[in-house]
Motif scaffolding. Structure first.
Motif, PDB file in Angstrom:
ATOM      1  N   LEU A 133       0.941  -1.067   0.117  1.00  0.00           N
ATOM      2  CA  LEU A 133      -0.165  -0.242   0.054  1.00  0.00           C
ATOM      3  C   LEU A 133       0.820   1.284   0.092  1.00  0.00           C
ATOM      4  O   LEU A 133       0.553   2.313  -0.764  1.00  0.00           O
ATOM      5  CB  LEU A 133      -0.908  -0.013   1.068  1.00  0.00           C
ATOM      6  CG  LEU A 133      -2.105  -0.872   1.188  1.00  0.00           C
ATOM      7  CD1 LEU A 133      -2.869  -1.141   2.425  1.00  0.00           C
ATOM      8  CD2 LEU A 133      -3.052  -0.793   0.123  1.00  0.00           C
ATOM      9  N   GLU A 134       1.997   1.243   0.925  1.00  0.00           N
ATOM     10  CA  GLU A 134       3.042   2.487   0.878  1.00  0.00           C
ATOM     11  C   GLU A 134       3.399   2.511  -0.539  1.00  0.00           C
ATOM     12  O   GLU A 134       3.618   3.569  -1.218  1.00  0.00           O
ATOM     13  CB  GLU A 134       3.714   2.027   1.890  1.00  0.00           C
ATOM     14  CG  GLU A 134       4.842   3.315   2.170  1.00  0.00           C
ATOM     15  CD  GLU A 134       5.495   3.115   3.397  1.00  0.00           C
ATOM     16  OE1 GLU A 134       6.915   3.327   3.357  1.00  0.00           O
ATOM     17  OE2 GLU A 134       5.249   2.659   4.307  1.00  0.00           O
ATOM     18  N   HIS A 135       3.749   1.325  -1.315  1.00  0.00           N
ATOM     19  CA  HIS A 135       4.484   1.433  -2.781  1.00  0.00           C
ATOM     20  C   HIS A 135       3.385   2.105  -3.637  1.00  0.00           C
ATOM     21  O   HIS A 135       3.734   2.966  -4.436  1.00  0.00           O
ATOM     22  CB  HIS A 135       4.808   0.164  -3.069  1.00  0.00           C
ATOM     23  CG  HIS A 135       5.586   0.132  -4.239  1.00  0.00           C
ATOM     24  ND1 HIS A 135       4.759  -0.233  -5.486  1.00  0.00           N
ATOM     25  CD2 HIS A 135       6.885   0.402  -4.700  1.00  0.00           C
ATOM     26  CE1 HIS A 135       5.681  -0.236  -6.730  1.00  0.00           C
ATOM     27  NE2 HIS A 135       6.932   0.127  -6.013  1.00  0.00           N
ATOM     28  N   VAL A 136       2.303   1.700  -3.552  1.00  0.00           N
ATOM     29  CA  VAL A 136       1.253   2.016  -4.586  1.00  0.00           C
ATOM     30  C   VAL A 136       1.008   3.500  -4.164  1.00  0.00           C
ATOM     31  O   VAL A 136       0.619   4.457  -5.258  1.00  0.00           O
ATOM     32  CB  VAL A 136      -0.058   1.304  -4.713  1.00  0.00           C
ATOM     33  CG1 VAL A 136      -0.997   1.449  -3.508  1.00  0.00           C
ATOM     34  CG2 VAL A 136      -0.755   1.529  -6.091  1.00  0.00           C
ATOM     35  N   ALA A 137       0.985   3.956  -3.194  1.00  0.00           N
ATOM     36  CA  ALA A 137       0.656   5.402  -2.762  1.00  0.00           C
ATOM     37  C   ALA A 137       1.787   6.330  -3.587  1.00  0.00           C
ATOM     38  O   ALA A 137       1.744   7.279  -3.877  1.00  0.00           O
ATOM     39  CB  ALA A 137       0.474   5.620  -1.466  1.00  0.00           C
ATOM     40  N   LEU A 138       3.155   5.799  -3.169  1.00  0.00           N
ATOM     41  CA  LEU A 138       4.181   6.621  -3.882  1.00  0.00           C
ATOM     42  C   LEU A 138       4.112   6.459  -5.386  1.00  0.00           C
ATOM     43  O   LEU A 138       4.400   7.483  -6.070  1.00  0.00           O
ATOM     44  CB  LEU A 138       5.539   5.776  -3.314  1.00  0.00           C
ATOM     45  CG  LEU A 138       6.847   6.314  -4.045  1.00  0.00           C
ATOM     46  CD1 LEU A 138       6.975   7.820  -3.622  1.00  0.00           C
ATOM     47  CD2 LEU A 138       7.855   5.528  -3.525  1.00  0.00           C
ATOM     48  N   MET A 139       3.849   5.329  -5.982  1.00  0.00           N
ATOM     49  CA  MET A 139       3.633   5.353  -7.561  1.00  0.00           C
ATOM     50  C   MET A 139       2.462   6.116  -7.924  1.00  0.00           C
ATOM     51  O   MET A 139       2.685   6.994  -8.928  1.00  0.00           O
ATOM     52  CB  MET A 139       3.459   3.942  -7.908  1.00  0.00           C
ATOM     53  CG  MET A 139       4.222   2.808  -7.697  1.00  0.00           C
ATOM     54  SD  MET A 139       5.979   3.131  -8.456  1.00  0.00           S
ATOM     55  CE  MET A 139       5.504   2.764 -10.279  1.00  0.00           C
ATOM     56  N   ASN A 140       1.391   6.383  -7.259  1.00  0.00           N
ATOM     57  CA  ASN A 140       0.294   7.104  -7.626  1.00  0.00           C
ATOM     58  C   ASN A 140       0.597   8.582  -7.531  1.00  0.00           C
ATOM     59  O   ASN A 140       0.065   9.194  -8.165  1.00  0.00           O
ATOM     60  CB  ASN A 140      -0.992   6.776  -7.006  1.00  0.00           C
ATOM     61  CG  ASN A 140      -1.794   5.567  -7.536  1.00  0.00           C
ATOM     62  OD1 ASN A 140      -1.443   5.393  -8.620  1.00  0.00           O
ATOM     63  ND2 ASN A 140      -2.465   4.932  -6.877  1.00  0.00           N
ATOM     64  N   SER A 141       1.480   8.882  -6.554  1.00  0.00           N
ATOM     65  CA  SER A 141       1.991  10.495  -6.431  1.00  0.00           C
ATOM     66  C   SER A 141       2.555  10.617  -7.370  1.00  0.00           C
ATOM     67  O   SER A 141       2.519  12.022  -7.820  1.00  0.00           O
ATOM     68  CB  SER A 141       2.700  10.628  -5.042  1.00  0.00           C
ATOM     69  OG  SER A 141       3.931   9.795  -4.949  1.00  0.00           O
ATOM     70  N   THR A 142       3.499   9.854  -8.108  1.00  0.00           N
ATOM     71  CA  THR A 142       4.275  10.238  -9.391  1.00  0.00           C
ATOM     72  C   THR A 142       3.283  10.323 -10.446  1.00  0.00           C
ATOM     73  O   THR A 142       3.330  11.210 -11.155  1.00  0.00           O
ATOM     74  CB  THR A 142       5.422   9.560  -9.504  1.00  0.00           C
ATOM     75  OG1 THR A 142       5.106   8.029  -9.914  1.00  0.00           O
ATOM     76  CG2 THR A 142       6.490   9.286  -8.445  1.00  0.00           C
TER      77      THR A 142
END
Length: 174
Positions: A133-142
């Motif tokens: 979930l932390e990874h996908v949040a980072l991916m979506n922020s980009t």
């Protein structure tokens, strides 16, 4: 590889063929496909990733161990039941059409969203749900910094049929 890989399988898929398609994101097969992790029958352990990837793709239950330890062939119907392939077509001639249709459906989506989804799926396979979930949040922020979100809304609402996504920038490993 940041782009989705779709494998279309017909005929025999044994040894190195299994190694290769275990790396694909989506696998489709014709009814003629026969799969085998045959290395145990020839005196080796599969050593190019099948033993590591195959259980993660279909679960590491009894059937995976049986197929790997015996080297027994299994058909396309069993591969579909295991979830190893996502689509089964009866005729070899329809196989490429089925694979191409999946590719075209993926291509209608934002390249940024597709690349981020693939990266997150791969990351989450080997990490906890919280880490995923932390990874996908980072991916979506980009992804939010690209124009793709607005373009996707326009395309999917029918507001701009001629809108096109920009291609992804080249991926660097520096």
């Amino acid at each position: 590889c940041q782009v989705p890989v779709v494998a279309a399988v017909h005929g025999c898929c044994i040894g190195a063929g299994m190694d290769m398609i275990c790396c694909a994101d989506v696998r489709v097969a014709s009814a003629s496909a026969v799969f085998s992790v045959r290395e145990a029958r020839v005196g080796l352990a599969a050593d190019v990733g099948t033993l590591q990837r195959f259980p993660k793709l279909v679960g590491s239950g009894s059937i995976v161990r049986e197929l790997c330890l015996t080297g027994r062939d299994f058909g396309a119907k069993v591969a579909l039941e295991l979830g190893f392939v996502s689509c089964l077509v009866e005729d070899d001639g329809d196989l490429m059409r089925a694979a191409t249709n999946i590719c075209l459906e993926i291509c209608r989506n934002s390249p940024v969203a597709v690349a981020c989804t693939k990266a997150s799926l791969n990351y989450s396979r080997d990490h906890t749900v919280a880490d995923g979930l932390e990874h996908v949040a980072l991916m979506n922020s980009t992804a939010l910094q690209s124009e793709d979100l607005a373009k996707a809304f326009m395309i999917n609402s029918g507001a701009a049929a001629d809108t096109q996504y920009q291609p992804l920038l080249a991926h660097s490993r520096l």
